[in-house]
Design a protein around this motif. Structure first.
Motif, PDB file in Angstrom:
ATOM      1  N   GLU A   1     -13.452   2.001  16.888  1.00 37.68           N
ATOM      2  CA  GLU A   1     -14.711   2.587  17.366  1.00 37.68           C
ATOM      3  C   GLU A   1     -14.623   4.097  17.566  1.00 37.68           C
ATOM      4  OE1 GLU A   1     -18.177   1.666  20.712  1.00 37.68           O
ATOM      5  OE2 GLU A   1     -16.312   0.509  20.684  1.00 37.68           O
ATOM      6  N   SER A   2     -13.508   4.577  18.102  1.00 42.11           N
ATOM      7  CA  SER A   2     -13.367   6.009  18.372  1.00 42.11           C
ATOM      8  C   SER A   2     -13.265   6.848  17.099  1.00 42.11           C
ATOM      9  CB  SER A   2     -12.132   6.266  19.234  1.00 42.11           C
ATOM     10  OG  SER A   2     -10.952   5.873  18.559  1.00 42.11           O
ATOM     11  N   GLN A   3     -13.020   6.194  15.954  1.00 39.80           N
ATOM     12  CA  GLN A   3     -12.841   6.914  14.695  1.00 39.80           C
ATOM     13  C   GLN A   3     -14.019   6.733  13.735  1.00 39.80           C
ATOM     14  OE1 GLN A   3      -8.996   5.903  12.970  1.00 39.80           O
ATOM     15  NE2 GLN A   3      -8.080   5.724  15.008  1.00 39.80           N
ATOM     16  N   ARG A   4     -15.053   6.025  14.171  1.00 39.18           N
ATOM     17  CA  ARG A   4     -16.170   5.734  13.269  1.00 39.18           C
ATOM     18  C   ARG A   4     -17.049   6.956  13.035  1.00 39.18           C
ATOM     19  NH1 ARG A   4     -17.726   0.002  16.207  1.00 39.18           N
ATOM     20  NH2 ARG A   4     -15.758  -1.048  15.632  1.00 39.18           N
ATOM     21  N   ASP A   5     -17.488   7.107  11.794  1.00 34.81           N
ATOM     22  CA  ASP A   5     -18.449   8.154  11.468  1.00 34.81           C
ATOM     23  C   ASP A   5     -19.851   7.705  11.851  1.00 34.81           C
ATOM     24  OD1 ASP A   5     -16.762  10.160  10.120  1.00 34.81           O
ATOM     25  OD2 ASP A   5     -16.421   8.570   8.653  1.00 34.81           O
ATOM     26  N   SER A   6     -20.727   8.657  12.069  1.00 33.92           N
ATOM     27  CA  SER A   6     -22.120   8.352  12.383  1.00 33.92           C
ATOM     28  C   SER A   6     -22.858   7.900  11.126  1.00 33.92           C
ATOM     29  CB  SER A   6     -22.814   9.583  12.955  1.00 33.92           C
ATOM     30  OG  SER A   6     -22.939  10.592  11.959  1.00 33.92           O
ATOM     31  N   ARG A   7     -24.004   7.284  11.333  1.00 38.32           N
ATOM     32  CA  ARG A   7     -24.851   6.892  10.199  1.00 38.32           C
ATOM     33  C   ARG A   7     -25.171   8.094   9.335  1.00 38.32           C
ATOM     34  NH1 ARG A   7     -27.544   2.187  10.309  1.00 38.32           N
ATOM     35  NH2 ARG A   7     -29.323   3.050   9.185  1.00 38.32           N
ATOM     36  N   ALA A   8     -25.472   9.219   9.981  1.00 45.42           N
ATOM     37  CA  ALA A   8     -25.856  10.421   9.227  1.00 45.42           C
ATOM     38  C   ALA A   8     -24.727  10.902   8.331  1.00 45.42           C
ATOM     39  CB  ALA A   8     -26.281  11.527  10.189  1.00 45.42           C
ATOM     40  N   VAL A   9     -23.501  10.866   8.844  1.00 40.38           N
ATOM     41  CA  VAL A   9     -22.348  11.315   8.060  1.00 40.38           C
ATOM     42  C   VAL A   9     -22.098  10.382   6.880  1.00 40.38           C
ATOM     43  CG1 VAL A   9     -19.825  11.562   8.121  1.00 40.38           C
ATOM     44  CG2 VAL A   9     -21.224  12.582   9.916  1.00 40.38           C
ATOM     45  N   ILE A  10     -22.175   9.082   7.119  1.00 42.20           N
ATOM     46  CA  ILE A  10     -21.947   8.106   6.050  1.00 42.20           C
ATOM     47  C   ILE A  10     -23.003   8.248   4.959  1.00 42.20           C
ATOM     48  CG2 ILE A  10     -21.867   5.638   5.520  1.00 42.20           C
ATOM     49  CD1 ILE A  10     -20.826   5.225   8.419  1.00 42.20           C
ATOM     50  N   LYS A  11     -24.256   8.329   5.357  1.00 42.24           N
ATOM     51  CA  LYS A  11     -25.347   8.472   4.380  1.00 42.24           C
ATOM     52  C   LYS A  11     -25.223   9.791   3.611  1.00 42.24           C
ATOM     53  CE  LYS A  11     -30.420   8.514   4.053  1.00 42.24           C
ATOM     54  NZ  LYS A  11     -30.565   9.861   3.459  1.00 42.24           N
ATOM     55  N   ALA A  12     -24.904  10.870   4.315  1.00 42.01           N
ATOM     56  CA  ALA A  12     -24.800  12.174   3.651  1.00 42.01           C
ATOM     57  C   ALA A  12     -23.692  12.175   2.610  1.00 42.01           C
ATOM     58  CB  ALA A  12     -24.551  13.263   4.692  1.00 42.01           C
ATOM     59  N   ALA A  13     -22.590  11.477   2.882  1.00 47.53           N
ATOM     60  CA  ALA A  13     -21.495  11.416   1.912  1.00 47.53           C
ATOM     61  C   ALA A  13     -21.938  10.705   0.637  1.00 47.53           C
ATOM     62  CB  ALA A  13     -20.292  10.712   2.529  1.00 47.53           C
ATOM     63  N   ALA A  14     -22.619   9.565   0.789  1.00 43.69           N
ATOM     64  CA  ALA A  14     -23.095   8.833  -0.385  1.00 43.69           C
ATOM     65  C   ALA A  14     -24.146   9.636  -1.139  1.00 43.69           C
ATOM     66  CB  ALA A  14     -23.662   7.479   0.046  1.00 43.69           C
ATOM     67  N   ASP A  15     -25.060  10.269  -0.403  1.00 46.07           N
ATOM     68  CA  ASP A  15     -26.084  11.076  -1.060  1.00 46.07           C
ATOM     69  C   ASP A  15     -25.475  12.244  -1.828  1.00 46.07           C
ATOM     70  OD1 ASP A  15     -28.401   9.658  -0.489  1.00 46.07           O
ATOM     71  OD2 ASP A  15     -28.744  10.688   1.410  1.00 46.07           O
ATOM     72  N   ALA A  16     -24.448  12.867  -1.255  1.00 47.36           N
ATOM     73  CA  ALA A  16     -23.808  13.994  -1.938  1.00 47.36           C
ATOM     74  C   ALA A  16     -23.202  13.539  -3.265  1.00 47.36           C
ATOM     75  CB  ALA A  16     -22.739  14.612  -1.045  1.00 47.36           C
TER      76      ALA A  16
ATOM     77  N   SER B   1     -26.523   0.301  -8.510  1.00 46.75           N
ATOM     78  CA  SER B   1     -26.165   0.222  -7.100  1.00 46.75           C
ATOM     79  C   SER B   1     -24.804   0.852  -6.886  1.00 46.75           C
ATOM     80  CB  SER B   1     -26.139  -1.247  -6.639  1.00 46.75           C
ATOM     81  OG  SER B   1     -25.712  -1.348  -5.289  1.00 46.75           O
ATOM     82  N   ASN B   2     -24.634   1.492  -5.734  1.00 43.56           N
ATOM     83  CA  ASN B   2     -23.352   2.069  -5.355  1.00 43.56           C
ATOM     84  C   ASN B   2     -22.979   1.611  -3.954  1.00 43.56           C
ATOM     85  OD1 ASN B   2     -24.617   4.219  -7.351  1.00 43.56           O
ATOM     86  ND2 ASN B   2     -22.395   4.445  -7.421  1.00 43.56           N
ATOM     87  N   LEU B   3     -21.763   1.137  -3.804  1.00 37.73           N
ATOM     88  CA  LEU B   3     -21.205   0.760  -2.511  1.00 37.73           C
ATOM     89  C   LEU B   3     -20.113   1.771  -2.186  1.00 37.73           C
ATOM     90  CD1 LEU B   3     -20.676  -1.135  -0.102  1.00 37.73           C
ATOM     91  CD2 LEU B   3     -19.253  -2.524  -1.628  1.00 37.73           C
ATOM     92  N   VAL B   4     -20.228   2.442  -1.040  1.00 39.25           N
ATOM     93  CA  VAL B   4     -19.327   3.548  -0.702  1.00 39.25           C
ATOM     94  C   VAL B   4     -18.678   3.296   0.653  1.00 39.25           C
ATOM     95  CG1 VAL B   4     -19.171   6.039  -0.310  1.00 39.25           C
ATOM     96  CG2 VAL B   4     -20.768   5.154  -2.032  1.00 39.25           C
ATOM     97  N   ARG B   5     -17.391   3.532   0.749  1.00 39.66           N
ATOM     98  CA  ARG B   5     -16.642   3.459   2.013  1.00 39.66           C
ATOM     99  C   ARG B   5     -16.279   4.878   2.431  1.00 39.66           C
ATOM    100  NH1 ARG B   5     -13.738  -0.004   6.092  1.00 39.66           N
ATOM    101  NH2 ARG B   5     -11.624   0.798   6.259  1.00 39.66           N
ATOM    102  N   VAL B   6     -16.632   5.242   3.662  1.00 42.42           N
ATOM    103  CA  VAL B   6     -16.387   6.574   4.195  1.00 42.42           C
ATOM    104  C   VAL B   6     -15.475   6.468   5.408  1.00 42.42           C
ATOM    105  CG1 VAL B   6     -17.449   8.668   5.157  1.00 42.42           C
ATOM    106  CG2 VAL B   6     -18.644   7.356   3.377  1.00 42.42           C
TER     107      VAL B   6
END
Length: 270
Positions: free
Chosen positions: A146-161, A244-249
């Motif tokens: 939990e302490s190392q999880r990225d936010s929704r915004a960070v995860i989405k921004a990585a996939a969008d980039a 479709s793209n599945l991305v792990r951040v």
């Protein structure tokens, strides 16, 4: 006449809060229906958008109507948008498939209101269900502390980039090292796992990836993005191709990318 882009847009932007057990139960119900060939067992809302490769079809005559033997499944749970994303491999099925499916749930009733699937098989882009199975099984998608999880915004921004780079080759993408991309049945991480960064060269012309429908799971650092790939061939739907793209951040950096792309002609004419 149903306007599919509007339906997809509404599904992508509807927001409601669900629990992980609620979403997991819906995902499990979908798996049961798929493996038994009984869509009637699904907890469906009165009005359901059932979509296969960007075409609205009758749920009772689509792929759910025939039992499918699954070899592997991975599920993302999006408690904010009340949706789940399933990566499904049917390498051992008499007719092999690889599917990416997005389902959306009505939280007040626990009923599925949308099923949106990208369904690939022989002839689609670099399709090889056996290779896909071997590589996806080898990856670690364990829950992130939990302490190392990225936010929704960070995860989405990585996939969008990553997707935006297809139209702007010089833009920065947060690719980790190592990073592995599973494209159909081809795995970039197999060549040099310690150095691979998933970097891609420029396409022959800039490509804009449209109709993005997201499922974001902060626990797994994952995001599934159903989209419309503007492939350079005769198209299935409106000038482009279901994809479709599945991305792990992890730590803000992309670790894995899985792509499924549908072709009109074998291997998209390549």
């Amino acid at each position: 006449m149903v306007n599919l882009p509007i339906l997809l847009g509404l599904a992508a932007h509807a927001s409601a809060v669900c629990t992980r057990p609620q979403l997991q139960a819906a995902a499990d119900a979908y798996l049961t229906a798929l493996t038994s060939g009984t869509p009637s067992t699904l907890p469906l809302a009165t009005t359901v958008n059932y979509i296969e490769n960007e075409v609205l079809v009758d749920i009772h005559t689509g792929i759910l109507s025939t039992p499918m033997k699954l070899s592997f499944n991975r599920t993302l749970l999006d408690t904010t948008d009340c949706a789940a994303f399933l990566e499904l491999n049917a390498a051992s099925n008499p007719h092999p498939y690889v599917l990416h499916t997005r389902l959306a749930l009505t939280p007040t009733t626990n009923q599925i209101n949308t099923l949106d699937a990208v369904i690939s098989d022989a002839g689609d882009w670099i399709f090889n269900a056996t290779s896909h199975l071997n590589y996806t099984r080898s990856e670690s998608w364990d829950p992130i502390p939990e302490s190392q999880r990225d936010s929704r915004a960070v995860i989405k921004a990585a996939a969008d980039a990553y997707l935006d780079q297809w139209g702007s080759p010089n833009m920065s993408v947060p690719l980790g090292t190592p990073c592995a991309r599973l494209e159909g049945g081809m795995y970039t991480g197999a060549s040099n796992p310690s150095a691979n960064t998933c970097a891609m060269g420029a396409f022959p012309q800039p490509l804009h990836v449209a109709k993005r429908r997201y499922v974001i799971d902060e626990v797994l650092g994952g995001v599934g993005v159903l989209n419309n790939f503007p492939w350079l061939e005769a198209s299935i739907v409106n000038g482009s191709t279901p994809s479709s793209n599945l991305v792990r951040v992890q730590g803000g950096l992309i670790r894995y990318i899985h792509e499924v792309t549908i072709c009109v002609t074998r291997m998209c004419g390549r």
